[in-house]
Structure formats: structure tokens, C-alpha cells
Design a protein around this motif. Sequence first.
Motif, short mmCIF file in Angstrom:
data_model
loop_
_atom_site.label_atom_id
_atom_site.label_comp_id
_atom_site.label_asym_id
_atom_site.label_seq_id
_atom_site.Cartn_x
_atom_site.Cartn_y
_atom_site.Cartn_z
N VAL A 38 25.54 36.42 27.14
CA VAL A 38 26.79 36.59 26.39
C VAL A 38 27.39 37.96 26.71
O VAL A 38 26.71 38.98 26.58
N VAL A 39 28.66 37.98 27.13
CA VAL A 39 29.31 39.28 27.35
C VAL A 39 29.68 39.83 25.98
O VAL A 39 30.53 39.28 25.28
N GLU A 40 28.99 40.89 25.60
CA GLU A 40 29.19 41.46 24.26
C GLU A 40 30.22 42.58 24.26
O GLU A 40 30.80 42.89 23.22
N SER A 41 30.40 43.23 25.41
CA SER A 41 31.25 44.41 25.43
C SER A 41 31.73 44.69 26.85
O SER A 41 31.00 44.44 27.81
N VAL A 42 32.97 45.19 26.97
CA VAL A 42 33.42 45.69 28.28
C VAL A 42 34.04 47.07 28.06
O VAL A 42 34.65 47.33 27.01
N LEU A 43 33.85 47.94 29.05
CA LEU A 43 34.50 49.25 28.99
C LEU A 43 35.55 49.26 30.08
O LEU A 43 35.23 49.26 31.28
N GLU A 44 36.81 49.17 29.67
CA GLU A 44 37.90 49.13 30.65
C GLU A 44 39.11 49.82 30.01
O GLU A 44 39.61 49.36 28.97
N LEU A 45 39.51 50.92 30.65
CA LEU A 45 40.61 51.70 30.07
C LEU A 45 41.93 50.94 30.09
O LEU A 45 42.77 51.11 29.21
N ASP A 46 42.09 50.08 31.11
CA ASP A 46 43.31 49.26 31.20
C ASP A 46 43.10 48.00 30.33
O ASP A 46 42.62 46.97 30.79
#
Length: 425
Positions: A38-46
Motif C-alpha cells: 500500500v502506498v502510504e505516503s509520497v514526498l513530492e513538492l509539485d
Amino acid sequence: MKKVGVAILGLGVVGGGTYRILTEKREFYRETQGVDLVVESVLELDRERALALGVPQEKIASNIAEVVYNPDVNIVVEVIGGVEAAREYVLTALNAGKTVVTSNKELISKYSHELERAARRQNAGLYYEASCVGGVPVIRTLLDGVQSNCITSMMGIINGTTNYILTRMAREGLGYEEALAEAQALGFAEADPTADVEGYDSAYKLSILASLAFHTKVPVAKVFREGMTNVSAEDIRDGEALGYVLKMLAIGKRTGNHVEVRVHPAFLKKDHPLASVNDSFNAVHLTGDSVGDIMLYGRGAGALPTGSAIVSDIIYAATHGENKYSTFKNTAAADKDISFVSDFKSAYYLRFSVSDETGVLSRIASVFGKHNISIFEITQRAKQPGSMTLVIVTHETHELAVRSAVAKINAMDFARAESILRVAN
Ligand code: HSE
């Protein structure tokens, strides 16, 4: 069913591909791997980019702490590239006990010792299949599939950009600049192609692969590196007439405690398995003492091929109780008893422009003789009135002998070396 939370740092091409694979194939992995990724989190400034990929608002983190201290996150995928921020993020994640999966070849080549130390301390995993040769599972092969062997040599086409350029030069008779411009227009080459065409990208990958294959750290500084920007359409035509194909090769050999690692353009016999690896494809040819020769072939870059390697690492980490670390002493330098070969042996292709005068050929041959270089083949053709193009292919000899002989010949006023290329076997 076991649930494993994944975070992705960076949703560029590779991060986006990874996100797509994980979300679109979640059910497939539940069925085939018995694990719910499961993708729980992404770090993406855009944020717009993340939203466009379908990431829910609440899963877009705004800083690294939010990701690594999220108790639902077990595995952190680093695909932001670059070294400094990536190193800090990866160390933060490992120190927090998270397993890290990365595609960052420069980071792994330079800092695998430091990162692995942190990983081992926390009993976390550190996996980097995607750092070398994109979707081609060469690291898993070295760690598992051929672990029973002493690997004595590896030879690879491990950069798609340069392979695309050389393929276009060979097929269409294009010059280097023309083929590069075409590769840039089609998105195969970066606007600044230095990392690829000067061999830095291949050198990082080779340092990682050679470390795993030869069971000792191979620092990137030990890789002999020569770019391909001087390669000409004339060399490629000459090679073709002699039965060769020109490729940008990464070569590694271990003989006893001697390790040889180099990246440079080189001619290969047309019947060598690597000679037919064309366009932006990559391949790695390995020789092991038990298995003999094997070759892995596929896509070395791209959102889905590289995402494939990342997700395979995630699955490995999610389905194995014990982490798999390097099969060598992962320190900053090689083991003390290892020596790196700089005066390596190879055959050579040498193209000279010479005056069309009596005695020129014998004087050149005499320089070769004095350097103990045996000539395998000589051809010549008229260049312009009064001058000839002379092509010499040598038997296997030493790099330094060739450089010294060429310097002597260049000092004579009737001859000038226009091209020096190695011929691999
Ligand atoms: N720039 C690389 C190549 C892809 O052309 O193969 C990533 O390593």
C-alpha cells in the motif's frame, strides 16, 4: 494478509512509474505474493504532479520527517536523484528502521558502505536493483542466481543513451554530433549529455556491479573511463569492414587479487552476443567458473522498466524475513590485498593519417616492434593526394605500450594518429 506500507520520495519519471505499478497491480501482488503493498505516503513538492497521478491529498507529505516517522510506512523508495539530499533522506529513513529501496547509482556507488552500516545497525534493508541497468535484474542475479560462482569477467552495454547514438551512427552513417542531436530531439539523451557520453553513468554502475561480482568494494575512482565523443563515422565504417561493431562497453575482470574495471568505446566481433544489442537496449554478459557465460538483456531506463526493478525490490523486502546485504566487506576502499590494473591488456584499432612516401610503413612497423606490439591486420587507402589512411589492428598488447608507441609515431613528421580504439574479446 500481511500489509506493507510504502513511501515514495520523488514522483518524477521513475517515481511515477513505481506509483503506477504499485497501485495498478496491487491486487495481482496480493494474489501472487500474498502481501498487500500500500502506498502510504509520497514526498513530492509539485502537488499538482502528485494529484495528476491519482495520489490522494492526504498521502502527499510535505517533509521527510512526515514520511519516515509515519508508523504505517515500512519501506521508503528514494527516487529523487542527486546525492546530498538523497543521502540525508536515506540515512534518516534507515536510522528510523525503515527499509530503503533506491535507484540512485551515484549514491550507492559513493556511499553504500555508510548506508549499509546504518541499515545493518537498525536491521533494515537496503536494496538498489534499479540503480544499475534499469529493469534488467542483474543485481539480483549476482546476489542470488549466480552466487555459487566465482565471476571472472563481466562485460556490459549499461548505458542506453550511448548505445542509441552508436546504433544510429552505424545504421545511418551519421556523425557523432548528428546522432546526439537526434537522440536529444527524441528524448533519449539529456540536454547536457555529459554523464552518459563521457561514461560517468556507466562508471558508477560498473563500480556497483563489479563490487558485487568480485566480492570487494570497487570505488568509482578506480574505474578507467574514456568517453565516446571522439568516435567518428569513419571508425565505425572501418570497423564494419573488418567485422567489428563499436559499442560503449563496461568491462570488469578479476584474476586472483587483480581487478580490472574500465568504461570506454570498443570494437566487438560481430558474432559476440553483445554486438547485436542495439538502440537503447542494455545487456550484461557474465562469465562464472561454474555456469560459464550468461547474458541478461533488456531496458536500462524508463518509467516502467526502472519501476519494475524498484517494485521487485519492494516485494523481496516485503516477503523475506531476513535482509540480504552485500556479499563483500562494504567499506569505502577495496580490501587491502586487491590491486587495480591500470596497464590492462587489449587488442587495438589505430587509424593514422600518413604521408605517402617510401619507408613510412616500415618505420611505423619498427616502432610497434620496439614496443613489443604484434600487428594482426593492416589496411590502407588513399586519403588525398600525397597522404594515406592507415588502419592497424594489433594482437592483444598492453595499454601503456600502445600509448607510448603512438606518442613516438606522432612525434614523426609523416604520421599522425587520428583514432585509437580498443578491440574487446
Ligand atoms: N542515462 C542512463 C542511460 C539511464 O542512458 O542508460 C539511467 O541510468
